[in-house]
Design a protein around this motif. Structure first.
Motif, PDB file in Angstrom:
ATOM      1  N   SER A  99       0.833  -1.198   0.000  1.00 28.17           N
ATOM      2  CA  SER A  99       0.000   0.000   0.000  1.00 28.17           C
ATOM      3  C   SER A  99       0.871   1.253   0.000  1.00 28.17           C
ATOM      4  O   SER A  99       1.852   1.324   0.743  1.00 28.17           O
ATOM      5  N   ASN A 100       0.524   2.210  -0.852  1.00 29.37           N
ATOM      6  CA  ASN A 100       1.183   3.523  -0.874  1.00 29.37           C
ATOM      7  C   ASN A 100       0.319   4.503  -0.097  1.00 29.37           C
ATOM      8  O   ASN A 100      -0.856   4.698  -0.431  1.00 29.37           O
ATOM      9  N   GLU A 101       0.896   5.119   0.921  1.00 29.11           N
ATOM     10  CA  GLU A 101       0.132   5.980   1.815  1.00 29.11           C
ATOM     11  C   GLU A 101       0.542   7.444   1.663  1.00 29.11           C
ATOM     12  O   GLU A 101       1.721   7.768   1.617  1.00 29.11           O
ATOM     13  N   GLU A 102      -0.455   8.293   1.600  1.00 32.72           N
ATOM     14  CA  GLU A 102      -0.235   9.729   1.439  1.00 32.72           C
ATOM     15  C   GLU A 102      -1.170  10.468   2.384  1.00 32.72           C
ATOM     16  O   GLU A 102      -2.383  10.256   2.353  1.00 32.72           O
ATOM     17  N   PHE A 103      -0.611  11.318   3.240  1.00 35.38           N
ATOM     18  CA  PHE A 103      -1.411  12.024   4.239  1.00 35.38           C
ATOM     19  C   PHE A 103      -1.076  13.514   4.216  1.00 35.38           C
ATOM     20  O   PHE A 103       0.040  13.924   3.881  1.00 35.38           O
ATOM     21  N   GLU A 104      -2.072  14.312   4.602  1.00 33.30           N
ATOM     22  CA  GLU A 104      -1.886  15.749   4.796  1.00 33.30           C
ATOM     23  C   GLU A 104      -2.318  16.101   6.217  1.00 33.30           C
ATOM     24  O   GLU A 104      -3.350  15.628   6.685  1.00 33.30           O
ATOM     25  N   ILE A 105      -1.511  16.912   6.905  1.00 32.51           N
ATOM     26  CA  ILE A 105      -1.812  17.299   8.283  1.00 32.51           C
ATOM     27  C   ILE A 105      -1.779  18.813   8.391  1.00 32.51           C
ATOM     28  O   ILE A 105      -0.831  19.461   7.933  1.00 32.51           O
ATOM     29  N   ASP A 106      -2.832  19.368   8.994  1.00 33.79           N
ATOM     30  CA  ASP A 106      -2.895  20.814   9.213  1.00 33.79           C
ATOM     31  C   ASP A 106      -2.015  21.187  10.403  1.00 33.79           C
ATOM     32  O   ASP A 106      -2.227  20.714  11.524  1.00 33.79           O
ATOM     33  N   ILE A 107      -0.988  22.005  10.165  1.00 32.42           N
ATOM     34  CA  ILE A 107      -0.054  22.392  11.230  1.00 32.42           C
ATOM     35  C   ILE A 107      -0.184  23.874  11.579  1.00 32.42           C
ATOM     36  O   ILE A 107       0.667  24.425  12.297  1.00 32.42           O
ATOM     37  N   SER A 108      -1.243  24.514  11.104  1.00 34.73           N
ATOM     38  CA  SER A 108      -1.378  25.966  11.267  1.00 34.73           C
ATOM     39  C   SER A 108      -1.515  26.383  12.727  1.00 34.73           C
ATOM     40  O   SER A 108      -1.191  27.519  13.082  1.00 34.73           O
ATOM     41  N   LYS A 109      -1.991  25.491  13.596  1.00 32.85           N
ATOM     42  CA  LYS A 109      -2.184  25.845  15.001  1.00 32.85           C
ATOM     43  C   LYS A 109      -0.981  25.493  15.880  1.00 32.85           C
ATOM     44  O   LYS A 109      -1.010  25.714  17.093  1.00 32.85           O
ATOM     45  N   LEU A 110       0.043  24.911  15.262  1.00 34.17           N
ATOM     46  CA  LEU A 110       1.243  24.556  16.024  1.00 34.17           C
ATOM     47  C   LEU A 110       2.235  25.717  16.001  1.00 34.17           C
ATOM     48  O   LEU A 110       2.310  26.468  15.028  1.00 34.17           O
ATOM     49  N   THR A 111       2.983  25.853  17.079  1.00 35.42           N
ATOM     50  CA  THR A 111       3.988  26.921  17.139  1.00 35.42           C
ATOM     51  C   THR A 111       5.210  26.526  16.323  1.00 35.42           C
ATOM     52  O   THR A 111       5.459  25.344  16.057  1.00 35.42           O
ATOM     53  N   SER A 112       5.969  27.530  15.936  1.00 39.66           N
ATOM     54  CA  SER A 112       7.164  27.261  15.150  1.00 39.66           C
ATOM     55  C   SER A 112       8.197  26.540  16.009  1.00 39.66           C
ATOM     56  O   SER A 112       8.231  26.671  17.232  1.00 39.66           O
ATOM     57  N   GLY A 113       9.052  25.763  15.355  1.00 38.71           N
ATOM     58  CA  GLY A 113      10.083  25.014  16.055  1.00 38.71           C
ATOM     59  C   GLY A 113      10.343  23.684  15.382  1.00 38.71           C
ATOM     60  O   GLY A 113       9.799  23.375  14.325  1.00 38.71           O
ATOM     61  N   SER A 114      11.190  22.868  16.020  1.00 37.31           N
ATOM     62  CA  SER A 114      11.561  21.557  15.490  1.00 37.31           C
ATOM     63  C   SER A 114      10.604  20.496  16.011  1.00 37.31           C
ATOM     64  O   SER A 114      10.222  20.513  17.194  1.00 37.31           O
ATOM     65  N   TYR A 115      10.246  19.551  15.119  1.00 35.76           N
ATOM     66  CA  TYR A 115       9.292  18.501  15.471  1.00 35.76           C
ATOM     67  C   TYR A 115       9.817  17.140  15.045  1.00 35.76           C
ATOM     68  O   TYR A 115      10.600  17.030  14.094  1.00 35.76           O
ATOM     69  N   GLU A 116       9.372  16.122  15.783  1.00 34.56           N
ATOM     70  CA  GLU A 116       9.647  14.736  15.414  1.00 34.56           C
ATOM     71  C   GLU A 116       8.334  14.054  15.055  1.00 34.56           C
ATOM     72  O   GLU A 116       7.322  14.226  15.748  1.00 34.56           O
ATOM     73  N   LEU A 117       8.352  13.308  13.961  1.00 37.98           N
ATOM     74  CA  LEU A 117       7.173  12.572  13.510  1.00 37.98           C
ATOM     75  C   LEU A 117       7.463  11.081  13.590  1.00 37.98           C
ATOM     76  O   LEU A 117       8.475  10.605  13.058  1.00 37.98           O
ATOM     77  N   LEU A 118       6.609  10.342  14.278  1.00 42.40           N
ATOM     78  CA  LEU A 118       6.706   8.885  14.357  1.00 42.40           C
ATOM     79  C   LEU A 118       5.493   8.276  13.671  1.00 42.40           C
ATOM     80  O   LEU A 118       4.354   8.695  13.924  1.00 42.40           O
ATOM     81  N   VAL A 119       5.732   7.288  12.808  1.00 44.78           N
ATOM     82  CA  VAL A 119       4.654   6.570  12.129  1.00 44.78           C
ATOM     83  C   VAL A 119       4.775   5.097  12.495  1.00 44.78           C
ATOM     84  O   VAL A 119       5.805   4.462  12.232  1.00 44.78           O
ATOM     85  N   HIS A 120       3.731   4.544  13.121  1.00 44.44           N
ATOM     86  CA  HIS A 120       3.688   3.140  13.505  1.00 44.44           C
ATOM     87  C   HIS A 120       2.671   2.414  12.622  1.00 44.44           C
ATOM     88  O   HIS A 120       1.530   2.875  12.481  1.00 44.44           O
ATOM     89  N   VAL A 121       3.071   1.296  12.047  1.00 42.36           N
ATOM     90  CA  VAL A 121       2.174   0.481  11.231  1.00 42.36           C
ATOM     91  C   VAL A 121       2.055  -0.895  11.894  1.00 42.36           C
ATOM     92  O   VAL A 121       3.067  -1.519  12.232  1.00 42.36           O
ATOM     93  N   THR A 122       0.811  -1.349  12.085  1.00 37.46           N
ATOM     94  CA  THR A 122       0.550  -2.662  12.679  1.00 37.46           C
ATOM     95  C   THR A 122      -0.253  -3.506  11.712  1.00 37.46           C
ATOM     96  O   THR A 122      -1.312  -3.072  11.221  1.00 37.46           O
ATOM     97  N   ASP A 123       0.259  -4.689  11.393  1.00 37.17           N
ATOM     98  CA  ASP A 123      -0.491  -5.649  10.576  1.00 37.17           C
ATOM     99  C   ASP A 123      -1.408  -6.429  11.527  1.00 37.17           C
ATOM    100  O   ASP A 123      -0.939  -7.199  12.366  1.00 37.17           O
ATOM    101  N   GLU A 124      -2.718  -6.230  11.405  1.00 36.62           N
ATOM    102  CA  GLU A 124      -3.661  -6.827  12.349  1.00 36.62           C
ATOM    103  C   GLU A 124      -3.771  -8.333  12.179  1.00 36.62           C
ATOM    104  O   GLU A 124      -4.216  -9.037  13.103  1.00 36.62           O
ATOM    105  N   ILE A 125      -3.342  -8.871  11.029  1.00 39.59           N
ATOM    106  CA  ILE A 125      -3.434 -10.324  10.801  1.00 39.59           C
ATOM    107  C   ILE A 125      -2.238 -11.042  11.430  1.00 39.59           C
ATOM    108  O   ILE A 125      -2.390 -11.994  12.192  1.00 39.59           O
ATOM    109  N   SER A 126      -1.017 -10.577  11.101  1.00 36.27           N
ATOM    110  CA  SER A 126       0.193 -11.239  11.616  1.00 36.27           C
ATOM    111  C   SER A 126       0.606 -10.708  12.980  1.00 36.27           C
ATOM    112  O   SER A 126       1.390 -11.344  13.682  1.00 36.27           O
ATOM    113  N   GLY A 127       0.119  -9.524  13.329  1.00 37.44           N
ATOM    114  CA  GLY A 127       0.521  -8.904  14.582  1.00 37.44           C
ATOM    115  C   GLY A 127       1.872  -8.207  14.507  1.00 37.44           C
ATOM    116  O   GLY A 127       2.339  -7.653  15.509  1.00 37.44           O
ATOM    117  N   GLN A 128       2.501  -8.203  13.343  1.00 38.50           N
ATOM    118  CA  GLN A 128       3.812  -7.559  13.207  1.00 38.50           C
ATOM    119  C   GLN A 128       3.665  -6.037  13.204  1.00 38.50           C
ATOM    120  O   GLN A 128       2.662  -5.499  12.748  1.00 38.50           O
TER     121      GLN A 128
END
Length: 658
Positions: free
Chosen positions: A617-646
């Motif tokens: 699967s190719n995933e594409e997302f958009e997130i509104d950041i207009s209400k966040l203050t300026s600065g450095s951010y870290e983004l974590l993306v977790h993917v869980t396969d519900e069938i295998s549990g991996q």
């Protein structure tokens, strides 16, 4: 080595002579090196050059290396300024540091390490010495990688920084011969010259040569004594002052060795005042070398109590004042020190004992010596400075590595190169008074674990394009390193006499590069859930060709608060359920960084559940950041396969700007 080593020179074997031929026939690499030394030491340096070139060709065919040949070849070529061999010298030097020679040529490798470590920071020096002590072959890769990464024009065969280093060594050996205490066989001036090149200003002279200067300070001594003497005593010895002054000057002169000094000034460092280095003999008569400061020119015994027994104030205090008065026009801190010493002299007639006065001078001297030894300005300068990398303006670059699996399920890596040429158009205005067109070339170079180049790909973009290109490369080995180079070219406008010519060479007017160290390739095994890297950026305006940017966003590390944050990644090897469907969850965590900590009040958490009928699967997302203050951010993306549990996760960083 690339093909230049193979085709540049074909040496007639007969030039070597029967003795060398018998050595070469033995098949021992050390004989090739010694054959060149015989010619060099006999004064026939050109025969040595040809001998080593031929030896390099033979050893390359045998898949062998000899670091001694590469080192001696570039050393000789730069010493003799034989420009036509510069490219080959760079090639042979790097070839010599391929694996296999660290134990065989340990002493020669050690000598070369000592010639390079002055250019390294403290941590790298420690690492290299540790590798050398263990005879670790990784040291050869460190040396090779160091010079490759220093090359200001990595798309050419000539490594200008490497040549500059050896040219500096040749100059230092010829001109700085007051000792041989450095790795270059020079005095300490050679060390500083190899690190930083020619100083912008040099001051030379000798200290304490004017008798009139000492008269000034002995007047202070005599005036101080007369201040505390009775009127009767002063009237009883009106004719003794000149004799006493001459005696005092003689006592002080016993400790004055008329030290010669040489001070180098560098104005090109990012410091408030020029960085300076002081050279001279210790205490004026000892070993010549780099001195911490002016205090090193004054003998320590000049400050002993026994030395001040007959003069009242230690001779060292007089020498301090005289030396700083002669040098204070060169550095502001010299003038400050002179003024501090003068304040002590002014207290002579205040009734303080000579013991107190001498202690004040000794304390001041100790403070000066400590300040010289731990000078924060000198400690903050870089370990080396090159002139060749300052001649071409830098290009700002962003390179985003993106590991993924191709349609065949094999690991690839996409290197998305985005450049921002800051071109000095004032230097290339055409004769018609308009800005000429320019072109941008992106080049991707792949290196193996031994830092040998194994692949090179270049793509040219024209002015008007958006200066972005994506290199899609096989990614099989974690030891593969990558380098992306951006070159901005300008074709000079031909004159009327050049009309019809097609051989006008382009001029590089800006240059940039980025190194991508080895990354673990993605797993091609369908048994394990796999996740591509994250691409973070902004919306693709839709005008960029898909070949140059095959992703639905333009990578960026800095996002305007008014833009939508775009995220793209790919998921592989999802498991089917009994009905032939896949089920997976994607969780997002985004938090502002404050140092190494995350601010909970500036964070976003999102979770999505998906059902699909494909294992990829190719995933594409958009997130509104207009209400966040300026600065450095870290983004974590977790993917869980519900069938295998991996589970699998990826992380990325970006900055929000107003």
């Amino acid at each position: 080595m690339r093909k230049i080593l193979q085709i540049l020179i074909c040496l007639p074997v007969l030039l070597m002579g029967p003795q060398v031929l018998s050595q070469i026939a033995s098949g021992l690499p050390s004989d090739y090196y010694k054959a060149g030394l015989v010619h060099r030491d006999a004064g026939d340096w050109m025969a040595a050059v040809k001998s080593w070139v031929s030896a390099g060709q033979i050893l390359q065919r045998q898949q062998k290396t000899d670091a001694r040949i590469g080192i001696s070849f570039i050393e000789l070529i730069t010493e003799k300024k034989t420009v036509k061999y510069y490219e080959l010298a760079c090639e042979m030097y790097l070839w010599g540091f391929s694996p296999g020679g660290v134990q065989k040529y340990n002493k020669d490798i050690e000598n070369e390490v000592e010639r390079i470590v002055p250019l390294l920071n403290k941590d790298m020096r420690k690492k290299w010495h540790s590798l050398l002590k263990k005879n670790d072959p990784q040291l050869l890769m460190e040396i090779k990688s160091f010079w490759i990464n220093k090359d200001p024009t990595p798309t050419t065969a000539t490594n200008e920084r490497l040549l500059e280093h050896w040219q500096r060594i040749a100059h230092a050996r010829k001109n700085f011969r007051n000792g041989k205490n450095t790795a270059y066989g020079t005095d300490d001036r050679g060390l500083i010259y190899v690190k930083y090149g020619e100083p912008e200003r040099i001051a030379r002279g000798s200290l304490g040569t004017k008798r009139a200067d000492f008269k000034v300070w002995t007047d202070f001594l005599l005036d101080g004594k007369e201040t505390i003497a009775s009127d009767a005593t002063r009237r009883a010895r009106p004719g003794q002052r000149a004799a006493e002054q001459s005696f005092l000057i003689g006592e002080i002169a016993r400790f004055n060795n008329y030290p010669e000094y040489e001070i180098w000034f560098y104005h090109s460092f990012d410091t408030d005042e020029p960085i300076s280095y002081i050279f001279g003999n210790l205490e004026g008569i000892g070993r010549y070398g780099l001195r911490d400061g002016v205090e090193d020119f004054i003998p320590g015994r000049a400050f002993l109590r026994t030395s001040s027994y007959r003069t009242g104030v230690s001779p060292g205090a007089v020498l301090q004042s005289v030396y700083y008065s002669e040098l204070m026009h060169l550095r502001p801190d010299f003038e400050d020190r002179y003024n501090e010493l003068e304040q002590i002299w002014n207290s002579l007639g205040s009734g303080k004992s000579s013991l107190v006065i001498n202690n004040l001078f000794r304390m001041k001297r100790q403070g000066f010596k400590t300040a010289d030894k731990f000078n924060p300005a000198t400690a903050s300068v870089p370990s080396e400075k090159s002139n060749v990398d300052q001649t071409i303006p830098k290009v700002r670059m962003l390179v985003s590595p993106f590991r993924f699996l191709n349609k065949q399920g094999l690991p690839n890596i996409a290197l998305v190169a985005l450049s921002y040429p800051q071109i000095r158009m004032d230097t290339i205005v055409s004769s018609q008074g308009r800005f000429p067109d320019y072109s941008v070339t992106h080049t991707a170079i792949t290196y193996d674990g031994n830092h040998n180049e194994i692949r090179r790909q270049s793509e040219a973009l024209h002015s008007g394009d958006d200066n972005v290109y994506t290199f899609i490369l096989p990614h099989k080995d974690i030891q593969n390193d990558f380098m992306i180079i951006t070159e901005v070219f300008h074709f000079p406008t031909p004159s009327s006499a050049d009309t019809g010519r097609f051989d006008i060479s382009p001029e590089v007017i800006a240059l940039g590069r980025a190194n991508i160290p080895g990354l673990l390739p993605l797993s091609a095994s369908k048994e394990f859930l796999e996740l591509s890297d994250l691409l973070i950026g902004v919306k693709n305006p839709g005008e960029t060709e898909s070949q140059r940017l095959p992703f639905p966003l333009v990578p960026s590390s800095r996002i305007l608060a008014t833009d939508l944050l775009k995220i793209y990644f790919e998921i592989y090897h999802l498991y089917f359920d009994e009905a032939g469907a896949v089920h997976y969850t994607i969780d997002f965590e985004m938090a502002q960084l404050q140092g190494k900590k995350k601010k909970k009040e500036e964070s976003i958490s999102l979770s999505f559940n998906f059902d699909a009928y494909q294992t990829t699967s190719n995933e594409e997302f958009e997130i509104d950041i207009s209400k966040l203050t300026s600065g450095s951010y870290e983004l974590l993306v977790h993917v869980t396969d519900e069938i295998s549990g991996q589970k699998k996760f990826r992380a990325g960083n970006f900055e929000i700007v107003e």
